[in-house]
Design a protein around this motif. Structure first.
Motif, PDB file in Angstrom:
ATOM      1  N   GLN A  30       0.814  -1.218   0.000  1.00  0.00           N
ATOM      2  CA  GLN A  30       0.000   0.000   0.000  1.00  0.00           C
ATOM      3  C   GLN A  30       0.852   1.273   0.000  1.00  0.00           C
ATOM      4  N   GLY A  31       2.158   1.117   0.156  1.00  0.00           N
ATOM      5  CA  GLY A  31       3.046   2.277   0.183  1.00  0.00           C
ATOM      6  C   GLY A  31       2.943   3.082   1.461  1.00  0.00           C
ATOM      7  N   VAL A  32       2.568   2.439   2.537  1.00  0.00           N
ATOM      8  CA  VAL A  32       2.354   3.110   3.819  1.00  0.00           C
ATOM      9  C   VAL A  32       3.627   3.201   4.650  1.00  0.00           C
ATOM     10  N   ILE A  33       4.478   2.214   4.544  1.00  0.00           N
ATOM     11  CA  ILE A  33       5.656   2.105   5.400  1.00  0.00           C
ATOM     12  C   ILE A  33       6.925   2.325   4.562  1.00  0.00           C
ATOM     13  N   PRO A  34       7.920   3.053   5.112  1.00  0.00           N
ATOM     14  CA  PRO A  34       9.155   3.268   4.354  1.00  0.00           C
ATOM     15  C   PRO A  34      10.006   1.994   4.297  1.00  0.00           C
TER      16      PRO A  34
END
Length: 80
Positions: A30-34
């Motif tokens: 989801q592209g939430v965490i680096p």
């Protein structure tokens, strides 16, 4: 030893945060965490980035809010 590391694998990140590996994969998707993925293979997570990410969107305690409100009211009362 885990706390001394600067870069985590997904399994180490799971231990560090308490999130399941499946949930971490979901957040990556989801592209939430680096994260980083050198050579398009294994996922890596920089501890400093993770700590910043976990600390984002902090909610203040009732005591912190009360202090902030009192400070605001005092500045309005005395025209600061």
């Amino acid at each position: 030893m885990l706390l001394q590391k600067e870069v985590f694998t997904i399994d180490e990140l799971s231990l560090y945060t308490g999130y399941t590996v499946d949930y971490i994969y979901k957040m990556v998707h989801q592209g939430v965490i680096p994260y980083s993925k050198p050579n398009g293979k294994k996922l890596f997570f920089v501890k400093e980035e993770i700590v910043s990410w976990l600390s984002a969107n902090k909610h203040k305690s009732d005591q912190e809010l009360e202090i902030q409100a009192n400070s605001y009211l005092m500045s309005k009362k005395f025209g600061r």
